[in-house]
Design a protein around this motif. Structure first.
Motif, PDB file in Angstrom:
ATOM      1  N   THR A 196      29.734  39.718  43.586  1.00 58.14           N
ATOM      2  CA  THR A 196      29.950  40.873  43.111  1.00 58.14           C
ATOM      3  C   THR A 196      31.497  41.067  42.768  1.00 58.14           C
ATOM      4  OG1 THR A 196      29.892  42.263  44.764  1.00 58.14           O
ATOM      5  CG2 THR A 196      28.094  42.179  43.491  1.00 58.14           C
ATOM      6  N   GLN A 197      32.167  40.607  43.350  1.00 53.04           N
ATOM      7  CA  GLN A 197      33.592  40.779  43.422  1.00 53.04           C
ATOM      8  C   GLN A 197      34.316  39.261  43.440  1.00 53.04           C
ATOM      9  OE1 GLN A 197      35.607  44.124  44.411  1.00 53.04           O
ATOM     10  NE2 GLN A 197      37.556  43.276  44.015  1.00 53.04           N
ATOM     11  N   ILE A 198      34.754  39.033  42.185  1.00 48.28           N
ATOM     12  CA  ILE A 198      35.272  37.580  42.106  1.00 48.28           C
ATOM     13  C   ILE A 198      36.926  37.532  41.579  1.00 48.28           C
ATOM     14  CG2 ILE A 198      34.811  35.356  40.853  1.00 48.28           C
ATOM     15  CD1 ILE A 198      32.115  36.805  40.420  1.00 48.28           C
ATOM     16  N   LYS A 199      37.694  36.600  42.145  1.00 46.68           N
ATOM     17  CA  LYS A 199      38.962  36.797  41.465  1.00 46.68           C
ATOM     18  C   LYS A 199      39.203  35.157  40.983  1.00 46.68           C
ATOM     19  CE  LYS A 199      43.825  37.120  43.137  1.00 46.68           C
ATOM     20  NZ  LYS A 199      44.735  37.178  44.224  1.00 46.68           N
ATOM     21  N   MET A 200      39.630  35.167  39.965  1.00 47.31           N
ATOM     22  CA  MET A 200      39.701  33.818  39.242  1.00 47.31           C
ATOM     23  C   MET A 200      41.447  33.512  38.946  1.00 47.31           C
ATOM     24  SD  MET A 200      38.474  31.053  37.508  1.00 47.31           S
ATOM     25  CE  MET A 200      36.641  31.320  36.825  1.00 47.31           C
ATOM     26  N   VAL A 201      41.803  32.259  39.400  1.00 47.86           N
ATOM     27  CA  VAL A 201      43.525  31.995  39.133  1.00 47.86           C
ATOM     28  C   VAL A 201      43.395  30.872  38.091  1.00 47.86           C
ATOM     29  CG1 VAL A 201      45.328  31.671  39.961  1.00 47.86           C
ATOM     30  CG2 VAL A 201      44.137  33.115  41.083  1.00 47.86           C
ATOM     31  N   ASN A 202      43.839  31.156  36.959  1.00 48.25           N
ATOM     32  CA  ASN A 202      43.956  29.947  36.184  1.00 48.25           C
ATOM     33  C   ASN A 202      45.286  29.313  36.370  1.00 48.25           C
ATOM     34  OD1 ASN A 202      44.356  28.092  33.998  1.00 48.25           O
ATOM     35  ND2 ASN A 202      43.505  29.330  32.483  1.00 48.25           N
ATOM     36  N   LYS A 203      44.934  28.157  36.978  1.00 45.94           N
ATOM     37  CA  LYS A 203      46.381  27.340  37.525  1.00 45.94           C
ATOM     38  C   LYS A 203      47.189  26.868  36.159  1.00 45.94           C
ATOM     39  CE  LYS A 203      45.738  27.965  41.903  1.00 45.94           C
ATOM     40  NZ  LYS A 203      46.667  28.766  42.843  1.00 45.94           N
ATOM     41  N   LEU A 204      46.943  26.814  35.195  1.00 49.84           N
ATOM     42  CA  LEU A 204      47.578  26.259  34.015  1.00 49.84           C
ATOM     43  C   LEU A 204      48.276  27.302  33.395  1.00 49.84           C
ATOM     44  CD1 LEU A 204      44.880  24.135  32.041  1.00 49.84           C
ATOM     45  CD2 LEU A 204      46.320  23.471  33.972  1.00 49.84           C
ATOM     46  N   ARG A 205      48.148  28.730  33.776  1.00 49.88           N
ATOM     47  CA  ARG A 205      49.067  29.689  33.335  1.00 49.88           C
ATOM     48  C   ARG A 205      49.718  30.170  34.569  1.00 49.88           C
ATOM     49  NH1 ARG A 205      45.575  33.817  29.758  1.00 49.88           N
ATOM     50  NH2 ARG A 205      44.937  34.924  32.032  1.00 49.88           N
ATOM     51  N   ARG A 206      50.953  30.565  34.100  1.00 49.01           N
ATOM     52  CA  ARG A 206      51.974  31.222  35.076  1.00 49.01           C
ATOM     53  C   ARG A 206      51.948  32.689  35.258  1.00 49.01           C
ATOM     54  NH1 ARG A 206      57.887  30.178  33.154  1.00 49.01           N
ATOM     55  NH2 ARG A 206      57.037  30.053  31.024  1.00 49.01           N
ATOM     56  N   ASP A 207      51.900  33.097  36.762  1.00 48.03           N
ATOM     57  CA  ASP A 207      51.802  34.314  37.090  1.00 48.03           C
ATOM     58  C   ASP A 207      50.577  35.114  36.508  1.00 48.03           C
ATOM     59  OD1 ASP A 207      52.854  36.405  38.403  1.00 48.03           O
ATOM     60  OD2 ASP A 207      54.416  37.160  37.073  1.00 48.03           O
ATOM     61  N   THR A 208      49.499  34.662  36.872  1.00 51.89           N
ATOM     62  CA  THR A 208      48.309  35.391  36.450  1.00 51.89           C
ATOM     63  C   THR A 208      46.974  35.176  37.273  1.00 51.89           C
ATOM     64  OG1 THR A 208      46.614  34.922  34.503  1.00 51.89           O
ATOM     65  CG2 THR A 208      47.932  33.247  35.215  1.00 51.89           C
ATOM     66  N   TYR A 209      46.209  36.533  37.154  1.00 47.71           N
ATOM     67  CA  TYR A 209      44.963  36.316  37.898  1.00 47.71           C
ATOM     68  C   TYR A 209      44.110  37.311  37.102  1.00 47.71           C
ATOM     69  CZ  TYR A 209      46.271  40.659  40.323  1.00 47.71           C
ATOM     70  OH  TYR A 209      46.382  41.676  40.770  1.00 47.71           O
ATOM     71  N   THR A 210      42.719  37.027  37.466  1.00 54.73           N
ATOM     72  CA  THR A 210      41.709  38.004  36.830  1.00 54.73           C
ATOM     73  C   THR A 210      40.620  38.457  37.904  1.00 54.73           C
ATOM     74  OG1 THR A 210      41.732  37.286  34.618  1.00 54.73           O
ATOM     75  CG2 THR A 210      39.948  38.499  34.972  1.00 54.73           C
ATOM     76  N   GLU A 211      40.516  39.780  38.116  1.00 54.92           N
ATOM     77  CA  GLU A 211      39.543  40.173  38.958  1.00 54.92           C
ATOM     78  C   GLU A 211      38.369  40.628  38.354  1.00 54.92           C
ATOM     79  OE1 GLU A 211      41.959  41.208  43.115  1.00 54.92           O
ATOM     80  OE2 GLU A 211      41.519  42.808  41.688  1.00 54.92           O
ATOM     81  N   LEU A 212      37.053  40.303  38.866  1.00 50.35           N
ATOM     82  CA  LEU A 212      35.998  40.643  38.066  1.00 50.35           C
ATOM     83  C   LEU A 212      34.962  41.515  39.021  1.00 50.35           C
ATOM     84  CD1 LEU A 212      34.424  40.373  35.115  1.00 50.35           C
ATOM     85  CD2 LEU A 212      33.333  38.558  36.379  1.00 50.35           C
ATOM     86  N   LYS A 213      34.807  42.682  38.794  1.00 51.92           N
ATOM     87  CA  LYS A 213      34.185  43.139  39.593  1.00 51.92           C
ATOM     88  C   LYS A 213      32.716  43.854  38.946  1.00 51.92           C
ATOM     89  CE  LYS A 213      33.714  47.222  42.989  1.00 51.92           C
ATOM     90  NZ  LYS A 213      33.164  46.310  43.878  1.00 51.92           N
ATOM     91  N   LEU A 214      31.554  43.175  39.697  1.00 49.35           N
ATOM     92  CA  LEU A 214      30.260  43.558  38.954  1.00 49.35           C
ATOM     93  C   LEU A 214      29.561  44.701  39.708  1.00 49.35           C
ATOM     94  CD1 LEU A 214      28.946  39.911  38.812  1.00 49.35           C
ATOM     95  CD2 LEU A 214      29.999  41.000  36.844  1.00 49.35           C
ATOM     96  N   GLU A 215      28.882  45.651  38.779  1.00 49.26           N
ATOM     97  CA  GLU A 215      28.355  46.901  39.310  1.00 49.26           C
ATOM     98  C   GLU A 215      27.151  46.924  38.667  1.00 49.26           C
ATOM     99  OE1 GLU A 215      31.081  49.698  38.012  1.00 49.26           O
ATOM    100  OE2 GLU A 215      32.345  49.503  39.650  1.00 49.26           O
ATOM    101  N   ASP A 216      25.989  47.728  39.221  1.00 49.37           N
ATOM    102  CA  ASP A 216      24.995  47.753  38.793  1.00 49.37           C
ATOM    103  C   ASP A 216      24.005  46.541  38.356  1.00 49.37           C
ATOM    104  OD1 ASP A 216      22.986  49.809  38.036  1.00 49.37           O
ATOM    105  OD2 ASP A 216      23.839  50.147  35.984  1.00 49.37           O
ATOM    106  N   VAL A 217      24.210  45.769  39.196  1.00 42.54           N
ATOM    107  CA  VAL A 217      23.605  44.372  38.954  1.00 42.54           C
ATOM    108  C   VAL A 217      22.295  44.306  39.300  1.00 42.54           C
ATOM    109  CG1 VAL A 217      23.564  41.799  39.814  1.00 42.54           C
ATOM    110  CG2 VAL A 217      25.929  43.350  39.866  1.00 42.54           C
ATOM    111  N   LYS A 218      21.194  44.098  38.202  1.00 36.45           N
ATOM    112  CA  LYS A 218      19.904  44.115  38.429  1.00 36.45           C
ATOM    113  C   LYS A 218      19.474  42.536  38.249  1.00 36.45           C
ATOM    114  CE  LYS A 218      19.312  48.564  36.991  1.00 36.45           C
ATOM    115  NZ  LYS A 218      19.391  49.402  35.763  1.00 36.45           N
ATOM    116  N   LEU A 219      18.596  41.900  39.273  1.00 34.74           N
ATOM    117  CA  LEU A 219      18.251  40.580  38.914  1.00 34.74           C
ATOM    118  C   LEU A 219      16.908  40.513  38.658  1.00 34.74           C
ATOM    119  CD1 LEU A 219      20.138  39.297  42.007  1.00 34.74           C
ATOM    120  CD2 LEU A 219      21.021  39.458  39.533  1.00 34.74           C
ATOM    121  N   ASP A 220      16.461  39.464  38.308  1.00 33.78           N
ATOM    122  CA  ASP A 220      14.975  38.978  37.846  1.00 33.78           C
ATOM    123  C   ASP A 220      13.998  40.180  37.319  1.00 33.78           C
ATOM    124  OD1 ASP A 220      15.614  36.756  38.828  1.00 33.78           O
ATOM    125  OD2 ASP A 220      14.400  36.735  40.831  1.00 33.78           O
ATOM    126  N   ILE A 221      14.729  40.823  36.120  1.00 37.57           N
ATOM    127  CA  ILE A 221      14.370  41.892  35.531  1.00 37.57           C
ATOM    128  C   ILE A 221      13.419  41.552  34.159  1.00 37.57           C
ATOM    129  CG2 ILE A 221      15.659  43.880  36.576  1.00 37.57           C
ATOM    130  CD1 ILE A 221      17.484  43.709  34.269  1.00 37.57           C
TER     131      ILE A 221
END
Lengths: 236, 404
Positions: A196-221
């Motif tokens: 639910t909390q993921i950090k992605m760093v694109n190594k081809l870009r300089r000085d960058t990262y993206t954090e993704l926070k998932l909420e209200d996750v419902k599975l197999d619905i």
């Protein structure tokens, strides 16, 4: 004798990856996501909601900020459409765009919508164990066995206790490191240990990262089929 | 004085030969004056197109934008602040116009036709790009409206015309997908195929909003009161190390055309030498034919200097007459085509946007080109003639008189 016992209890790379797949590949799911994009010291936030069924159908709609509100994406099979409110009609996105940055983030569209079992895509080898932030992890080396993968190889650190990837390095065929993914939070729902909390760093870009926070996750619905239609994408 | 009269008479001793030599010089000089004027016309045409459609007299971008310009990095923008405008020398500047260039894929069902959009200030650009004069259908852009004008070739590729809706989908400066529906207001034809097939224009303010660049731009073009001061004014603009301030003369294509002058000079020389070989040949024949006569003159007391003088004057008369006729011919031809122009739209309609020449080249003679044409013709004729003439100095009068 002791080594035989160890071998009997030891897991193979394939078994570990299957457990990772069991934890993350769902039949259907819905979520709300907050995306924090940091680029050159500037932070931008975006929010979107998403629905997906299996590996075939996915829908995303941006809800924040106002500029992006109403921008929607629909993936059916290998095809993807985009809807921009000011254009008022869906446009088909060329296949190569799926691997480009999604909304300026370090994630590609494929990174978000991909929902296939890795074991179907990669040959796997267990290369050892390592500690990541105090957690004992298996280290798996994945090499593509089919041509349609987004990344040729992956190096994956799998938490021994929860059988979920806490860190993944994504490589090009040339061996160049493209992206680094770290997962710091998971939720346990039914039989899944879902990130639910993921950090992605694109190594081809300089000085960058993206954090993704998932909420209200419902599975197999149950998700209505009408969501995965062009008509729903283009609704006013 | 007598030498002049003698030389003048000798000119008519074999009128046909003298005329042929003169005409070859005349044709060479006509060709050279025309070629130089034509090349200058091409340069003027290209620099005109570059100034109007590409760079103005001076372009300002960020250094990073300049470095990666081929990739059209719209994220490399800068703020159009008061401070920015204050740093421009007002007295030298006629117009300051921000432009944003952005890449898009156009098409109906699937985005497949690559095109280049320019967000421009419609009013300011009337005096720079002047697209209102190049419309072949419809009307010009209006500030604040979702108007678009398309190159004729692009409209044909999209199968669209005035009144149709042009959907533009691209990415903002922050890489988010963005798009707008524009109404095609007009269709223009610049006459340079590469541009007409790939360019469209929209109003600056609408473009800024679409691309998430409110109050910002990726480039500013400046039109000066005196284009000759482009380099000087560019140097005087102090914006800091992050900016690139480039005068139009540094445009790679124009630099290339300028450098090619050396190659052209080489060709002029070859034309001239071919023409002058006719004169050298004439003078050589004259010296051979008149061996006895020259011997006689020497025996009568004429020194070598006078002999050389006499023959040089003869060559000069051919040179003067030839160069004069050639200059008149070159001048008439060049000035006629200066006003009429040479329509090269057949060629330029297939030209790439990187070589913006056409569609009509106005030959551009100058008094300098004409004067140097005449003088070079005269000088080279005399210099080339001197070699055979020098043989005459070696003629022994006693031996010469024995020849028949």
């Amino acid at each position: 004798m002791l080594s035989v016992i160890v071998l009997l209890f030891a897991q193979t790379g394939t078994e570990i990856l299957e457990k990772v797949d069991d934890n993350t590949v769902v039949t259907s799911w819905s979520y709300r996501a907050k995306m924090t994009i940091s680029l050159g010291g500037t932070i931008r936030e975006k929010e979107f909601i998403g629905y997906a069924i299996g590996k075939e159908s996915a829908y995303m709609e941006f809800t924040y900020p106002a500029r992006d509100k109403g921008t929607r994406f629909l993936k059916i099979g290998d095809e993807m459409w985009m809807y921009i409110p000011t254009v008022e009609r869906a446009t088909k996105i060329a296949g190569h765009m799926l691997r480009q940055s999604m909304m300026g983030s370090d994630f590609s569209y494929d990174d978000i919508v991909e929902n296939r079992r890795l074991i179907e895509l990669y040959d796997v080898e267990l290369t050892g164990t390592e500690d990541i932030e105090g957690k004992e992890c298996y280290v798996l080396q994945l090499t593509a066995k089919v041509p349609e993968t987004s990344y040729y190889s992956r190096r994956m650190w799998v938490d021994k206790d929860i059988h979920a990837a806490v860190k993944v390095e994504l490589y090009a065929k040339s061996g160049k490191l493209l992206k680094e993914v770290t997962t710091s939070e998971f939720i346990s729902v039914s039989n899944y240990t879902f990130p639910t909390q993921i950090k992605m760093v694109n190594k081809l870009r300089r000085d960058t990262y993206t954090e993704l926070k998932l909420e209200d996750v419902k599975l197999d619905i149950n998700i209505p089929d009408r969501i995965f239609t062009k008509a729903y994408l283009e609704r006013k | 004085m007598n030498l002049f009269r003698l030389a003048y008479r000798n000119f008519f001793r074999n009128t046909r030969r003298s005329l042929i030599s003169g005409i070859s010089v005349a044709l060479a000089i006509t060709a050279i004056i025309f070629a130089r004027s034509y090349i200058r016309g091409i340069f003027q045409n290209m620099s005109g197109n570059v100034v109007k459609l590409v760079s103005g007299h001076i372009t300002i971008t960020t250094k990073e934008y300049e470095r990666r310009e081929r990739l059209i990095p719209i994220a490399e923008s800068f703020e159009l602040s008061e401070e920015f405008y204050a740093s421009l020398p007002e007295k030298d500047i006629k117009i300051v116009s921000p432009r944003i260039k952005f890449g898009v894929l156009l098409g109906e069902e699937e985005l497949s036709i690559p095109a280049l959009g320019y967000a421009i200030d419609p009013e300011k650009e009337r005096d720079i790009a002047g697209l209102q004069k190049r419309l072949v259908a419809g009307t010009y852009l209006r500030t604040g409206e979702r108007d678009a004008i398309l190159g004729k070739g692009l409209a044909e590729r999209l199968n669209m015309t005035v009144g149709d809706t042009l959907t533009v989908i691209t990415r903002t400066a922050y890489d988010s997908p963005t798009g707008l529906n524009f109404v095609i207001k007009g269709i223009f034809q610049i006459g340079i195929g590469g541009m007409d097939r790939s360019i469209f224009y929209i109003p600056l303010d609408v473009g800024q909003t679409m691309l998430d660049l409110e109050g910002r731009t990726t480039e500013v073009v400046i039109l000066l009161n005196d284009p000759n001061k482009a380099v000087e004014v560019a140097r005087s603009i102090r914006l800091g190390n992050d900016y690139a301030v480039t005068p139009y003369l540094y445009n790679p294509v124009l630099r290339w055309v300028n450098l090619a002058e050396v190659i052209y000079a080489f060709f002029y020389l070859i034309i001239l030498l071919v023409a002058c070989s006719a004169i050298a040949n004439t003078m050589l024949m004259i010296v051979f034919e008149r061996t006895k006569e020259i011997g006689m003159m020497k025996a009568l007391g004429l020194n070598n200097l006078s002999i050389v003088g006499l023959l040089t004057i003869e060559a000069s008369i051919i040179g003067v007459v030839g160069s004069f006729i050639g200059t008149i011919g070159g001048t008439i031809l060049s000035y006629w085509l200066k006003y009429k122009g040479i329509d090269i739209s057949m060629v330029s309609s297939t030209a790439s946007a990187d070589m913006p020449f056409g569609p009509i080249i106005y030959v551009a003679p100058t008094p300098f080109i004409i004067a140097t044409g005449f003088l070079v013709g005269l000088l080279v004729t005399v210099i080339v003639a001197l070699l055979p003439i020098s043989r005459a100095t070696r003629i022994n009068p006693a031996k010469a008189l024995k020849t028949i």
